[in-house]
Design an enzyme around this catalytic site. Structure first.
Site, PDB file in Angstrom:
ATOM      1  N   SER A  39     -35.599 -31.313  36.934  1.00  0.00           N
ATOM      2  CA  SER A  39     -34.559 -30.704  36.117  1.00  0.00           C
ATOM      3  C   SER A  39     -33.530 -31.733  35.660  1.00  0.00           C
ATOM      4  O   SER A  39     -33.878 -32.720  35.018  1.00  0.00           O
ATOM      5  CB  SER A  39     -33.907 -29.553  36.889  1.00  0.00           C
ATOM      6  OG  SER A  39     -33.125 -28.748  36.048  1.00  0.00           O
ATOM      7  N   ASP A  41     -40.649 -20.908  31.387  1.00  0.00           N
ATOM      8  CA  ASP A  41     -39.468 -21.374  32.100  1.00  0.00           C
ATOM      9  C   ASP A  41     -38.236 -20.769  31.439  1.00  0.00           C
ATOM     10  O   ASP A  41     -37.950 -21.040  30.267  1.00  0.00           O
ATOM     11  CB  ASP A  41     -39.419 -22.907  32.044  1.00  0.00           C
ATOM     12  CG  ASP A  41     -38.329 -23.498  32.926  1.00  0.00           C
ATOM     13  OD1 ASP A  41     -37.355 -22.802  33.234  1.00  0.00           O
ATOM     14  OD2 ASP A  41     -38.461 -24.681  33.301  1.00  0.00           O
ATOM     15  N   HIS A  51     -38.995 -22.510  37.127  1.00  0.00           N
ATOM     16  CA  HIS A  51     -38.436 -23.833  36.837  1.00  0.00           C
ATOM     17  C   HIS A  51     -38.687 -24.837  37.962  1.00  0.00           C
ATOM     18  O   HIS A  51     -38.187 -25.953  37.903  1.00  0.00           O
ATOM     19  CB  HIS A  51     -36.920 -23.675  36.613  1.00  0.00           C
ATOM     20  CG  HIS A  51     -36.233 -24.906  36.113  1.00  0.00           C
ATOM     21  ND1 HIS A  51     -36.570 -25.538  34.931  1.00  0.00           N
ATOM     22  CD2 HIS A  51     -35.213 -25.636  36.646  1.00  0.00           C
ATOM     23  CE1 HIS A  51     -35.788 -26.591  34.747  1.00  0.00           C
ATOM     24  NE2 HIS A  51     -34.968 -26.676  35.775  1.00  0.00           N
TER      25      HIS A  51
END
Length: 293
Positions: free
Chosen positions: A121, A244, A272
């Site tokens: 991320s 996502d 995610h």
């Protein structure tokens, strides 16, 4: 209590203030752990966790690389089991503060080149910024669920959110931190693993100091690193989740175009956090990418 930066702070233009020279135990500060390899000259895998998480989230990935790689895990200051006394709200108000954590960990371990960076991320952006600053340090970058900018800039860029939506998310953090964690965790986890993984993420969010989490959240969700992408010279593997809620597939395609020589692989995953929900897919993709041709 230290106040979190206002919404109006332009975090992508945040210039880090020169830090005072302090004698800090960096291994303790960032809770650094090393899984040693069989050979002392083995290649290095450096794992960097996402917002609200910790190095514990990589526990399903590391076993696949034991013995062949020297694996380095750490927590950003303000996350996991890092030393909260070393948290600086000015330094960590923008991603450059977390970039410095990455570089500090490498320096304290004497890593000078050949590091394979694995970031989830926001750590994908942090890793890319670190590779721009110290390109000789890194060999390859593995980016799990990356996004250089979470905000839509239509028609040219679809980040997934309007700015007002993210401001509302931060307002919820301010008003009801536990409620925010309970809301966001299942969204990040995705279905059908929402209950088990969502519970783990919610627990991780709730165990983080709210002030520190608020500052990291703003640095994460309001960063815009699109302009820096052409400066990346290291090869990258982009692991995009097919469904996502935080990062649309268009973001993976955008990154693939902007990062020269990159490889895009779309994982058939909802959520995610493929490294937690579907670690076998992530490890297989990493092994294909990192294995010598």
């Amino acid at each position: 209590m230290v106040q979190a930066p206002p919404h109006e702070l332009s975090v992508q233009n945040c210039v880090p203030i020169a830090q005072k020279e302090l004698k800090v135990d960096l291994r303790k500060r960032n809770n650094v752990h090393v899984i040693e390899a069989v050979r002392p000259d083995a290649p290095v895998l450096l794992y960097a966790h996402g917002f609200g998480c910790s190095q514990h989230m990589w526990r399903h990935i590391t076993p696949a690389f034991e013995g062949k790689y020297r694996q380095v895990l750490f927590d950003y200051v303000g996350s996991g089991q890092s030393d909260p006394a070393t948290f600086d709200p000015v330094k960590y108000a923008c991603l450059q503060g977390y970039v410095q954590d990455v570089l500090d960990v490498c320096d304290v371990l004497g890593l000078k080149r050949g590091v394979h960076f694995v970031g989830h991320s926001v750590s994908a952006s942090i890793g890319l910024l670190a590779a721009i600053e110290r390109p000789e340090l890194f060999e390859r970058m593995v980016l799990v669920g990356p996004s250089p900018c979470f905000i839509n800039h239509l028609p040219d860029y679809q980040g997934g959110f309007e700015r007002k939506d993210l401001e509302g998310l931060l307002d919820l953090m301010d008003q009801n931190y536990m409620g925010w964690a309970s809301y966001l965790a299942p969204v990040v986890a995705g279905e059908p693993q929402g209950d088990s993984l969502g519970g783990e993420l919610s627990e991780s969010f709730c165990s983080t100091d709210p002030m520190m989490a608020r500052i990291f959240a703003q640095a994460t969700f309001f960063a815009d690193n699109r302009a820096e992408l052409p400066l990346v010279t290291r090869p990258c593997l982009i692991l995009q989740h097919r469904n996502d809620a935080l990062v649309p597939t268009a973001v993976g395609e955008y990154l693939h175009k902007q990062l020269k020589g990159s490889t895009l692989e779309v994982l058939d995953v909802t959520g995610h956090c493929a490294h937690m929900s579907h670690p076998h897919l992530v490890t297989a993709a990493m092994q294909r990418y990192l294995s010598p041709a």
